[in-house]
Scaffold this active site. Structure first.
Site, PDB file in Angstrom:
ATOM      1  N   SER A  95      -8.403   3.687  -3.571  1.00  0.00           N
ATOM      2  CA  SER A  95      -9.464   2.486  -3.255  1.00  0.00           C
ATOM      3  C   SER A  95      -9.496   2.678  -1.785  1.00  0.00           C
ATOM      4  O   SER A  95      -8.633   3.129  -0.959  1.00  0.00           O
ATOM      5  CB  SER A  95      -8.907   1.309  -3.669  1.00  0.00           C
ATOM      6  OG  SER A  95      -7.661   1.063  -2.849  1.00  0.00           O
ATOM      7  N   HIS A  96     -10.608   2.189  -1.221  1.00  0.00           N
ATOM      8  CA  HIS A  96     -10.802   1.870   0.137  1.00  0.00           C
ATOM      9  C   HIS A  96     -11.648   0.369   0.028  1.00  0.00           C
ATOM     10  O   HIS A  96     -12.695   0.482   0.556  1.00  0.00           O
ATOM     11  CB  HIS A  96     -11.514   2.944   0.949  1.00  0.00           C
ATOM     12  CG  HIS A  96     -10.964   3.128   2.499  1.00  0.00           C
ATOM     13  ND1 HIS A  96     -11.497   3.676   3.467  1.00  0.00           N
ATOM     14  CD2 HIS A  96      -9.561   3.402   2.542  1.00  0.00           C
ATOM     15  CE1 HIS A  96     -10.852   3.792   4.390  1.00  0.00           C
ATOM     16  NE2 HIS A  96      -9.469   3.583   4.193  1.00  0.00           N
ATOM     17  N   HIS A 153       0.764  -1.289   0.118  1.00  0.00           N
ATOM     18  CA  HIS A 153       0.133   0.045   0.058  1.00  0.00           C
ATOM     19  C   HIS A 153       0.795   1.343   0.022  1.00  0.00           C
ATOM     20  O   HIS A 153       0.625   2.409  -0.485  1.00  0.00           O
ATOM     21  CB  HIS A 153      -0.811  -0.058   1.459  1.00  0.00           C
ATOM     22  CG  HIS A 153      -2.077   1.103   1.226  1.00  0.00           C
ATOM     23  ND1 HIS A 153      -3.139   0.956   0.903  1.00  0.00           N
ATOM     24  CD2 HIS A 153      -1.952   2.254   1.704  1.00  0.00           C
ATOM     25  CE1 HIS A 153      -3.677   2.070   1.156  1.00  0.00           C
ATOM     26  NE2 HIS A 153      -2.962   2.985   1.684  1.00  0.00           N
TER      27      HIS A 153
END
Lengths: 770, 271
Positions: free
Chosen positions: A119-120, A74
């Site tokens: 994004s989540h 990430h």
């Protein structure tokens, strides 16, 4: 496996552990990574061990946790960076002002606009309301920390089918529950912070059943003189942490995002989902922008993935300095947090400011007026180390080069193109009327009004082309939304999405190109001209060569087309590991395109305007049905994925734009899902008027989804001039009038009343959501 | 011409202050965005402000303090506890006060609307209740100006004319205590306090979606008996120019949006 012999509790009045990595075997390193939730590979653990062996000391838990955050997929894009560098990075047309947490492009002489999408996904799959809300919170901070006022939110969402009846992947929640929760999360957060949610998409496919995708984008506007670096100004700067307090929510968010979801994710990772608080965020935005515009700060950065551990290091390093932080000064939500927890917590609504000593008091006063916490927690020092103290005890000291130069992989990659290997099986289609009504009611095509009426898409008073175009309370869909960022200027920004996961599933390269093509034609359709892109790349596990192959191909397709158009991608996000035991999501590269609209008063909308006006198809329709809505709806297989011819797209954009500037086009709609038939039907719905169209082909060509096409409405008196503007293929389709859509082909005639089309299109989503 | 000072008041969660300030700036006056704590003196001394020095007070929309108790309740309570005298004087001086959306909810919570028995009632006399749909509704709404007499906000909006101000709220259904509903409505009409009612494109009082919330008597906006305090759910500050209307690409072009006239009227009244 017991690892107790590796842990040495330090004799201090707070939790602090030294870990004897030097003594750990490979097997122990693996277990250690898993037990501590570090998501690091054996190689990475060995690299950390060797580093501390060379320093002749044991790392503390704070140090080990911190490195794991910095080295997560990430945070450091270790699997994707090589691919992105090759295809996407570095396109520069001289208008990129910054490539920070958000990209910033030139808007006009005085202003820039900021853009980013991210994004989540995993948090939203576990806790849809909180996951989506904090997704918005995070992307808003990315724009804010450039010094930009957020002006628009965008949210493409991907779920399993709403009417899914069968079994769900272990641990997964029903699509209906997820849609309700995610939409409510975006609604409550976006509406409260007063940033309009203007553009979005809802996509449904079996592949998203266990792993929904929640992508959130934000656009902002910034005076060039207020544009900030995400860096400290220099030695002596104070580090001021402001906004929300720090707690145990959101610990290990980034390492959780860098692993596949499983049936255990719910229990193990609930704590990785942060909690959002829009009423801390709203004044935080004001206060940050105010101290910035007053020239009181040198740099600003948001606390996102990895929390303090990432922000302090990255800000210091970007400014060419080190930092010292008194970690126990961080305001907490609850007492009893261990130093490492404070350091990596991803609690929401926090920003870090770097300011010179003389400005600190004024900054703290202004934050106090807004009732927003602001606390000096550290100072910028010479050198390249970050040092942390807790109650005076040093608990962390790491070299920034080691911390931030995470690993980078060129993983094995296998390229497959299913459209070339699967034998095409054409569907047996019912009559044209049935096909058209079925497609209008397909949740991927049907009206999304149920969603966007719950989002305040007009707050800030600058939404010129809204999600619905046409008659009040009867509007059809818009291709792009247009925002007028500054009250005293008529220059605007067009925002449009482009993504087709089904194209990408069959041919990732063509699918990647198609996503750029779609964003461009949407922007052209409203009268804008494409200016830049930001992308969110949602793919499966990169450690599987086929998944990485999809990523590589899609990115190559996007990059090749963006480079040809000379349009930069100054920001973006990669989300990998979108995968459950049942398999990966469809490769989903979401593109948010931004276009410049020279004068918003010249914008064009999709709704048909006047009886008697003519309809034209601009562009070429080919036998390209791979991944199309009609193939999916009627159980076909394979097929050719629509290609993009870059030169053709560029010429089409230029000629269409010129025709619009001359005022020759009354309405315009891009041709995408469902092809010509659906595009014309949607234009009829928006204008609440019928049309008659003729084609020399068989009717099912009307459902082809070839790229680079638009339907346009032209007044009869301007037909000649309009045709004179175009060298690209253009076909007269028919004319506007009546209360139905009439379609004549070589072989048959079809008549579909407006009323029936509206019922199918408007009724589908409310019915499914109940 | 008099220099007109406008106070656009905000706290955390107020989020329509930029366009509210733009609205006043568009009609030639200089608005100031002021935090409640600046009026209460809880700020650096150079930022302190006095409510009495302003000519017009605007309470913009948003979700003040999150609307977590009841929409507008916290903002109203904070105003009342520290600023009650100043506000009462402001209203009794006949200065215009306008509340839009959350601002309307705040005026009702404050007791400045409907205020049938004096400048400010002790307790709220009405409520803006959850929409009939149960949802947040962001959509265009058409309003008919129905005030019989003059008001400081409608001098430029002829009676019977229809304007388009969009709505965006979850709690906009005007209600009185059930037992007094009929009587209160009668008094409201008798006092000429109903300024705007929701209508359809034919100008008829219509149901959902034209009335987005199920409000009593299709009421969208009311004023106090004196006519200088106006509260309304729809947002005139979002339609200052024609291009932010929902159907502007379909109709004959003109520069001004419908929203300007309300701000023009208010400014004209204090000049």
């Amino acid at each position: 496996m017991a690892l107790d012999h590796l842990f040495f509790k330090r004799d201090v009045p707070f939790p602090l552990v030294d870990i004897d990595l030097a003594k750990a075997t490979d097997a122990e390193l693996k277990v250690l990574s898993k037990d501590m939730g570090l998501s690091l590979s054996l190689d990475e653990m060995r690299r950390i061990r060797d580093h501390f062996v060379s320093l002749k000391r044991r790392p503390t838990d704070v140090e080990l946790e911190s490195i794991a955050q910095a080295w997560s997929e990430h945070c450091c894009y270790k699997s994707s960076k090589v691919i992105l560098r090759e295809h996407i990075f570095g396109i520069d047309n001289g208008k990129v002002l910054s490539r920070g947490d958000a990209g910033v492009m030139e808007f006009d002489d005085e202003y820039g606009y900021a853009l980013r999408i991210e994004s989540h996904n995993h948090p939203s799959a576990i806790e849809p309301y909180g996951g989506a809300a904090t997704g918005i919170g995070g992307i808003v901070r990315d724009v804010l920390c450039m010094g930009a006022q957020p002006i628009a939110l965008v949210d493409p969402l991907f779920f399993g089918p709403l009417d899914h009846k069968g079994e769900l992947p272990a641990g997964a929640k029903t699509p209906k529950y997820l849609v309700s929760g995610v939409v409510a999360g975006i609604r409550d957060y976006g509406n409260r912070i007063g940033i309009p949610t203007v553009c979005g998409g809802l996509y449904f496919d079996e592949s998203y059943l266990g792993n929904c995708l929640v992508n959130v984008g934000c656009v902002g506007i910034v005076k060039k003189k207020d544009l900030r670096n995400n860096a400290v100004g220099g030695v002596g700067d104070y580090l001021i942490l402001c906004g929300g307090r720090t707690g145990r929510d959101g610990i290990h968010g980034v390492t959780f995002a860098s692993a596949e979801l499983s049936s255990k994710s719910e229990d193990e990772s609930r704590g990785a989902v942060q909690l959002g608080d829009p009423i801390t965020k709203e004044p935080l935005i004001h206060a940050c922008l105010e101290v910035n515009s007053l020239g009181l700060i040198n740099g600003m950065k948001d606390l996102g993935g990895g929390g303090l551990s990432c922000v302090v290091g990255e800000m210091a390093l970007s400014g060419g300095c080190g930092a010292e932080v008194d970690l126990d000064k961080v305001p907490l939500k609850e007492s009893g947090l261990a130093p490492w927890e404070v350091w990596v917590s991803e609690s929401q609504e926090r920003m870090m400011l770097a300011a010179s000593e003389k400005n600190v008091k004024r900054i703290l006063d202004l934050f106090a007026m807004w009732d927003v916490d602001a606390t000096v927690i550290g100072k910028v020092v010479p050198g390249k180390h970050v040092t942390l103290r807790w109650q005076g005890v040093q608990v962390f000291q790491v070299d920034l080069d080691f911390l931030t130069k995470g690993p980078e992989y060129c993983r094995p990659c296998k390229i497959e193109t299913p459209s070339k290997t699967i034998k095409e099986v054409r569907p047996l289609l019912p009559d044209t009327k049935t096909v058209l009504l079925d497609l209008l009611a397909d949740p991927n095509i049907a009206s999304k009004e149920w969603v966007f009426r719950m989002y305040d898409h007009e707050v800030r008073g600058g939404t010129v082309v809204k999600p619905a175009s046409g008659m009040m309370n009867l509007g059809g869909p818009s291709d792009a939304t247009v925002i007028k960022p500054l009250p005293d200027r008529e220059r605007g920004l067009a925002l449009a999405l482009g993504v087709n996961p089904w194209f990408c599933g069959l041919d990732a390269y063509r699918g990647g190109m198609a996503s750029i093509d779609e964003a461009c034609r949407n922007i052209i359709a409203v009268g804008g001209y494409p200016d830049s892109f930001t992308d969110c790349l949602n793919f499966g596990n990169p450690e599987k060569p086929e998944r990485l192959g999809e990523l590589k191909q899609a990115v190559a397709g996007m990059g090749d087309l963006a480079r040809f158009l000379n349009l930069p991608v100054p920001s973006g996000n990669v989300s990998l590991y979108n995968e459950t035991a049942k398999g990966s999501v469809l490769p989903t590269p979401t593109v948010l395109g931004l276009g410049i609209v020279e004068d918003v008063r010249r914008c064009i909308t999709t709704d048909l305007k006047k009886e008697g006006n003519l309809l034209f198809l601009v562009g070429e329709t080919k036998e390209e049905f791979g991944g199309s809505a009609v193939y999916r709806r009627y159980g076909a297989k394979g097929g050719v994925v629509p290609e993009v011819i870059p030169e053709r797209l560029k010429r089409s954009m230029d000629e269409m734009h010129a025709a619009m500037k001359k005022g020759l086009i009354r309405s315009c709609h891009d041709v995408s899902d469902g092809g010509i038939a659906i595009a014309v039907a949607e234009m009829c719905l928006g204008g609440d008027i019928g049309a008659e169209i003729k084609t020399n082909y068989e009717s099912w060509y009307l459902f082809s989804e070839s790229n680079t096409r638009w339907i346009v409405e032209v007044e009869p008196s301007k037909e000649k001039e309009f045709l004179g503007c175009l060298t690209i293929p253009v076909t007269k389709l028919g004319k506007i009038g009546g209360r139905s859509l009439r379609i004549k082909t070589e072989v048959d005639r079809t008549r579909i009343p407006l009323k029936e089309m509206r019922k199918a299109w408007s009724g589908a989503l409310p019915k499914l959501m109940g | 011409m008099k220099h007109v000072k406008v106070c656009v008041l905000r706290i955390e969660g107020t989020n329509c202050e930029d366009e509210a300030a733009t609205a006043f700036a568009s009609v030639g006056v200089s608005p100031e965005k002021v935090h409640l704590k600046q009026l209460l003196g809880q700020c650096p001394s150079d930022l302190k402000r006095d409510l009495g020095s302003y000519d017009i007070l605007m309470l913009p929309g948003g979700f003040s303090a999150g609307d977590y108790v009841r929409a507008g309740a916290i903002f109203a309570a904070r105003m009342k506890s520290g600023l009650k005298k100043d506000i009462v004087r402001f209203v009794e001086d006949g200065k215009p006060v306008i509340g839009v959306c959350n601002g309307f909810q705040i005026l009702v919570e404050l007791g400045l609307l409907p205020a049938m028995d004096g400048t400010m009632s002790e307790a709220p006399e009405a409520a803006l209740y959850t929409n009939d749909s149960g949802r947040f509704e962001c959509r265009p709404t058409l309003l008919k100006q129905e005030k019989r007499g003059k008001s400081v906000f409608t001098s430029q909006i002829p009676k019977g004319s229809v304007v388009m101000y969009p709505s965006a709220h979850a709690e906009g259904k005007l209600m009185f205590p059930r037992a007094q509903q009929k009587k209160m409505l009668e008094r409201l009409l008798e006092n000429d306090q109903v300024v705007f009612r929701y209508v359809d494109p034919d100008g008829e009082h219509a149901g959902y979606p034209w009335c987005p919330n199920g409000s009593l008597h299709n009421i969208a906006g009311i004023c106090n008996p004196a006519g200088n305090v106006l509260g309304m759910m729809p947002h005139p500050e979002r339609v200052l120019k024609r291009e932010t209307h929902p159907d502007w690409t379909r109709v004959k072009w003109k520069e001004d949006g419908d929203g300007l006239s309300i701000f023009r009227s208010a400014v004209q009244s204090v000049r």
